[in-house]
Design a protein around this motif. Structure first.
Motif, PDB file in Angstrom:
ATOM      1  N   ILE A   9     -14.732 -12.903  -5.818  1.00  0.00           N
ATOM      2  CA  ILE A   9     -13.932 -13.546  -4.777  1.00  0.00           C
ATOM      3  C   ILE A   9     -12.788 -14.327  -5.419  1.00  0.00           C
ATOM      4  CG2 ILE A   9     -13.983 -15.229  -2.884  1.00  0.00           C
ATOM      5  CD1 ILE A   9     -16.959 -14.538  -2.538  1.00  0.00           C
ATOM      6  N   ARG A  10     -11.580 -14.128  -4.922  1.00  0.00           N
ATOM      7  CA  ARG A  10     -10.394 -14.728  -5.538  1.00  0.00           C
ATOM      8  C   ARG A  10      -9.894 -15.956  -4.790  1.00  0.00           C
ATOM      9  NH1 ARG A  10      -5.936 -10.467  -6.903  1.00  0.00           N
ATOM     10  NH2 ARG A  10      -5.300 -12.223  -8.238  1.00  0.00           N
ATOM     11  N   ARG A  11     -10.606 -16.380  -3.773  1.00  0.00           N
ATOM     12  CA  ARG A  11     -10.234 -17.608  -3.086  1.00  0.00           C
ATOM     13  C   ARG A  11     -10.589 -18.807  -3.977  1.00  0.00           C
ATOM     14  NH1 ARG A  11      -6.991 -16.026   0.771  1.00  0.00           N
ATOM     15  NH2 ARG A  11      -7.280 -18.047   1.800  1.00  0.00           N
ATOM     16  N   SER A  12      -9.954 -19.955  -3.724  1.00  0.00           N
ATOM     17  CA  SER A  12     -10.187 -21.123  -4.566  1.00  0.00           C
ATOM     18  C   SER A  12     -11.607 -21.653  -4.435  1.00  0.00           C
ATOM     19  CB  SER A  12      -9.184 -22.232  -4.221  1.00  0.00           C
ATOM     20  OG  SER A  12      -9.293 -22.593  -2.853  1.00  0.00           O
ATOM     21  N   SER A  13     -12.215 -21.459  -3.261  1.00  0.00           N
ATOM     22  CA  SER A  13     -13.595 -21.880  -3.050  1.00  0.00           C
ATOM     23  C   SER A  13     -14.400 -20.680  -2.545  1.00  0.00           C
ATOM     24  CB  SER A  13     -13.674 -23.034  -2.041  1.00  0.00           C
ATOM     25  OG  SER A  13     -15.023 -23.362  -1.757  1.00  0.00           O
ATOM     26  N   PRO A  14     -15.031 -19.925  -3.446  1.00  0.00           N
ATOM     27  CA  PRO A  14     -15.744 -18.717  -3.038  1.00  0.00           C
ATOM     28  C   PRO A  14     -16.803 -18.954  -1.959  1.00  0.00           C
ATOM     29  CG  PRO A  14     -15.485 -18.753  -5.413  1.00  0.00           C
ATOM     30  CD  PRO A  14     -15.045 -20.098  -4.910  1.00  0.00           C
ATOM     31  N   GLN A  15     -17.555 -20.045  -2.065  1.00  0.00           N
ATOM     32  CA  GLN A  15     -18.605 -20.311  -1.090  1.00  0.00           C
ATOM     33  C   GLN A  15     -18.014 -20.553   0.297  1.00  0.00           C
ATOM     34  OE1 GLN A  15     -21.684 -19.987  -1.919  1.00  0.00           O
ATOM     35  NE2 GLN A  15     -22.810 -20.741  -0.133  1.00  0.00           N
ATOM     36  N   ALA A  16     -16.947 -21.346   0.355  1.00  0.00           N
ATOM     37  CA  ALA A  16     -16.301 -21.614   1.638  1.00  0.00           C
ATOM     38  C   ALA A  16     -15.673 -20.339   2.199  1.00  0.00           C
ATOM     39  CB  ALA A  16     -15.238 -22.696   1.471  1.00  0.00           C
ATOM     40  N   ALA A  17     -15.137 -19.500   1.320  1.00  0.00           N
ATOM     41  CA  ALA A  17     -14.525 -18.250   1.764  1.00  0.00           C
ATOM     42  C   ALA A  17     -15.568 -17.303   2.352  1.00  0.00           C
ATOM     43  CB  ALA A  17     -13.800 -17.577   0.601  1.00  0.00           C
ATOM     44  N   LEU A  18     -16.731 -17.209   1.706  1.00  0.00           N
ATOM     45  CA  LEU A  18     -17.814 -16.386   2.228  1.00  0.00           C
ATOM     46  C   LEU A  18     -18.261 -16.900   3.598  1.00  0.00           C
ATOM     47  CD1 LEU A  18     -20.251 -15.513  -0.694  1.00  0.00           C
ATOM     48  CD2 LEU A  18     -19.202 -13.919   0.929  1.00  0.00           C
ATOM     49  N   ASP A  19     -18.334 -18.206   3.714  1.00  0.00           N
ATOM     50  CA  ASP A  19     -18.719 -18.824   4.989  1.00  0.00           C
ATOM     51  C   ASP A  19     -17.723 -18.448   6.081  1.00  0.00           C
ATOM     52  OD1 ASP A  19     -20.414 -21.047   6.378  1.00  0.00           O
ATOM     53  OD2 ASP A  19     -18.335 -21.605   6.786  1.00  0.00           O
ATOM     54  N   THR A  20     -16.437 -18.515   5.756  1.00  0.00           N
ATOM     55  CA  THR A  20     -15.396 -18.159   6.723  1.00  0.00           C
ATOM     56  C   THR A  20     -15.482 -16.688   7.111  1.00  0.00           C
ATOM     57  OG1 THR A  20     -13.899 -19.867   5.906  1.00  0.00           O
ATOM     58  CG2 THR A  20     -12.904 -18.038   7.103  1.00  0.00           C
ATOM     59  N   ALA A  21     -15.660 -15.816   6.123  1.00  0.00           N
ATOM     60  CA  ALA A  21     -15.748 -14.383   6.397  1.00  0.00           C
ATOM     61  C   ALA A  21     -16.966 -14.071   7.261  1.00  0.00           C
ATOM     62  CB  ALA A  21     -15.827 -13.605   5.085  1.00  0.00           C
ATOM     63  N   ALA A  22     -18.094 -14.708   6.968  1.00  0.00           N
ATOM     64  CA  ALA A  22     -19.317 -14.483   7.748  1.00  0.00           C
ATOM     65  C   ALA A  22     -19.121 -14.887   9.194  1.00  0.00           C
ATOM     66  CB  ALA A  22     -20.477 -15.264   7.124  1.00  0.00           C
ATOM     67  N   ARG A  23     -18.509 -16.037   9.409  1.00  0.00           N
ATOM     68  CA  ARG A  23     -18.277 -16.525  10.768  1.00  0.00           C
ATOM     69  C   ARG A  23     -17.296 -15.616  11.514  1.00  0.00           C
ATOM     70  NH1 ARG A  23     -19.751 -22.051  11.532  1.00  0.00           N
ATOM     71  NH2 ARG A  23     -20.610 -22.976   9.626  1.00  0.00           N
ATOM     72  N   ALA A  24     -16.278 -15.139  10.809  1.00  0.00           N
ATOM     73  CA  ALA A  24     -15.280 -14.290  11.453  1.00  0.00           C
ATOM     74  C   ALA A  24     -15.896 -12.973  11.921  1.00  0.00           C
ATOM     75  CB  ALA A  24     -14.123 -14.024  10.493  1.00  0.00           C
ATOM     76  N   VAL A  25     -16.733 -12.355  11.083  1.00  0.00           N
ATOM     77  CA  VAL A  25     -17.366 -11.094  11.453  1.00  0.00           C
ATOM     78  C   VAL A  25     -18.352 -11.306  12.594  1.00  0.00           C
ATOM     79  CG1 VAL A  25     -18.875  -9.238  10.654  1.00  0.00           C
ATOM     80  CG2 VAL A  25     -17.030 -10.059   9.185  1.00  0.00           C
ATOM     81  N   LEU A  26     -19.146 -12.365  12.510  1.00  0.00           N
ATOM     82  CA  LEU A  26     -20.093 -12.665  13.590  1.00  0.00           C
ATOM     83  C   LEU A  26     -19.354 -12.891  14.909  1.00  0.00           C
ATOM     84  CD1 LEU A  26     -22.936 -13.396  14.621  1.00  0.00           C
ATOM     85  CD2 LEU A  26     -22.497 -15.737  13.881  1.00  0.00           C
ATOM     86  N   GLY A  27     -18.282 -13.677  14.857  1.00  0.00           N
ATOM     87  CA  GLY A  27     -17.514 -13.942  16.071  1.00  0.00           C
ATOM     88  C   GLY A  27     -16.903 -12.684  16.656  1.00  0.00           C
ATOM     89  N   ALA A  28     -16.418 -11.794  15.794  1.00  0.00           N
ATOM     90  CA  ALA A  28     -15.820 -10.545  16.274  1.00  0.00           C
ATOM     91  C   ALA A  28     -16.869  -9.653  16.932  1.00  0.00           C
ATOM     92  CB  ALA A  28     -15.147  -9.810  15.118  1.00  0.00           C
ATOM     93  N   CYS A  29     -18.070  -9.617  16.361  1.00  0.00           N
ATOM     94  CA  CYS A  29     -19.147  -8.810  16.950  1.00  0.00           C
ATOM     95  C   CYS A  29     -19.567  -9.376  18.294  1.00  0.00           C
ATOM     96  CB  CYS A  29     -20.336  -8.752  16.001  1.00  0.00           C
ATOM     97  SG  CYS A  29     -20.043  -7.787  14.496  1.00  0.00           S
ATOM     98  N   PHE A  30     -19.657 -10.688  18.379  1.00  0.00           N
ATOM     99  CA  PHE A  30     -20.010 -11.322  19.651  1.00  0.00           C
ATOM    100  C   PHE A  30     -18.934 -11.041  20.698  1.00  0.00           C
ATOM    101  CE2 PHE A  30     -20.318 -14.638  22.774  1.00  0.00           C
ATOM    102  CZ  PHE A  30     -21.675 -14.874  22.909  1.00  0.00           C
ATOM    103  N   HIS A  31     -17.679 -11.188  20.303  1.00  0.00           N
ATOM    104  CA  HIS A  31     -16.574 -10.948  21.229  1.00  0.00           C
ATOM    105  C   HIS A  31     -16.582  -9.505  21.723  1.00  0.00           C
ATOM    106  CE1 HIS A  31     -12.293  -9.906  22.157  1.00  0.00           C
ATOM    107  NE2 HIS A  31     -12.413 -11.006  22.872  1.00  0.00           N
ATOM    108  N   ASN A  32     -16.866  -8.564  20.826  1.00  0.00           N
ATOM    109  CA  ASN A  32     -16.897  -7.160  21.234  1.00  0.00           C
ATOM    110  C   ASN A  32     -17.965  -6.915  22.294  1.00  0.00           C
ATOM    111  OD1 ASN A  32     -16.152  -4.191  20.663  1.00  0.00           O
ATOM    112  ND2 ASN A  32     -18.359  -4.182  20.338  1.00  0.00           N
TER     113      ASN A  32
END
Length: 215
Positions: free
Chosen positions: A154-177
């Motif tokens: 992961i090339r973001r400055s905070s890998p853990q926070a980036a993973l958290d953001t990606a996880a939330r984004a995918v979950l939210g997109a699935c819920f929205h769908n």
């Protein structure tokens, strides 16, 4: 009145094989009916009729419909936690493999049971709402655990926070769908959408920050 006393008491767990089989039949009937008409329209009488048991049989196990919904929530949400966990365990051993497995497992979970999964996650009854929140937290934890060995990619400055953001984004997109009027339906369409969600998450994780982190 405390939050604890506001909640309905737990239903009575079966101790005999025959009782356990009856309970499984009742919960299967409840899932089928709720998947068809929704939790609000599901009735104890309809569940009893579908399960082939007397209404009194259900009331000996559950005090009311809320307890039945709580038991149904537990059964379905636990199954989905196990499903996501299994998909992540068998994912290709890479960051992209983990994100692919996560996106596909989530989208499939939301598609199962005619949209009942998202309805359980947002149920208004306190116990069901709490159980839904627990499932979201567990699914989130499973992803972070599965992706941890590849955090150095992961090339973001905070890998853990980036993973958290990606996880939330995918979950939210699935819920929205699952709640939009024109969801991705059918196996091919869902596969394409899950692939796109995974690609989006990977692109974000592999892209350096555009902004400097706050000091």
């Amino acid at each position: 009145m405390t939050e604890e006393t506001d909640r309905p008491a737990s239903y009575r767990e079966p101790r005999q094989a025959r009782s356990a089989a009856t309970l499984a039949r009742v919960l299967r009937a409840a899932e089928e009916i709720a998947s068809s008409v929704g939790l609000e329209e599901m009735t104890i009488a309809a569940v009893a009729d579908r399960a082939g048991v007397a209404v009194g049989t259900i009331y000996r196990r559950f005090e009311d419909k809320e307890q039945l919904i709580a038991a149904l929530s537990e059964r379905m949400l636990e199954r989905r936690e196990e499903y996501v966990a299994e998909r992540l365990r068998t994912a290709e051993p890479s960051l992209s493999g983990v994100m692919d497995a996560y996106a596909h497992a989530l989208l499939q979970s939301f598609a199962d049971s005619s949209g009942l999964f998202p309805e359980l996650l947002r149920a208004r009854e306190a116990r069901s709402l709490e159980r839904g929140a627990s499932t979201i937290a567990e699914i989130h934890r499973l992803l972070l655990e599965a992706a941890a060995p590849y955090a150095d990619q992961i090339r973001r400055s905070s890998p853990q926070a980036a993973l958290d953001t990606a996880a939330r984004a995918v979950l939210g997109a699935c819920f929205h769908n699952s709640v939009r009027p024109d969801p991705a339906t059918g196996e091919a369409a869902r596969r394409r959408y899950a692939d796109e969600l995974s690609d989006m998450a990977i692109a974000y994780l592999l892209t350096p920050d555009r902004r400097r982190p706050a000091a």
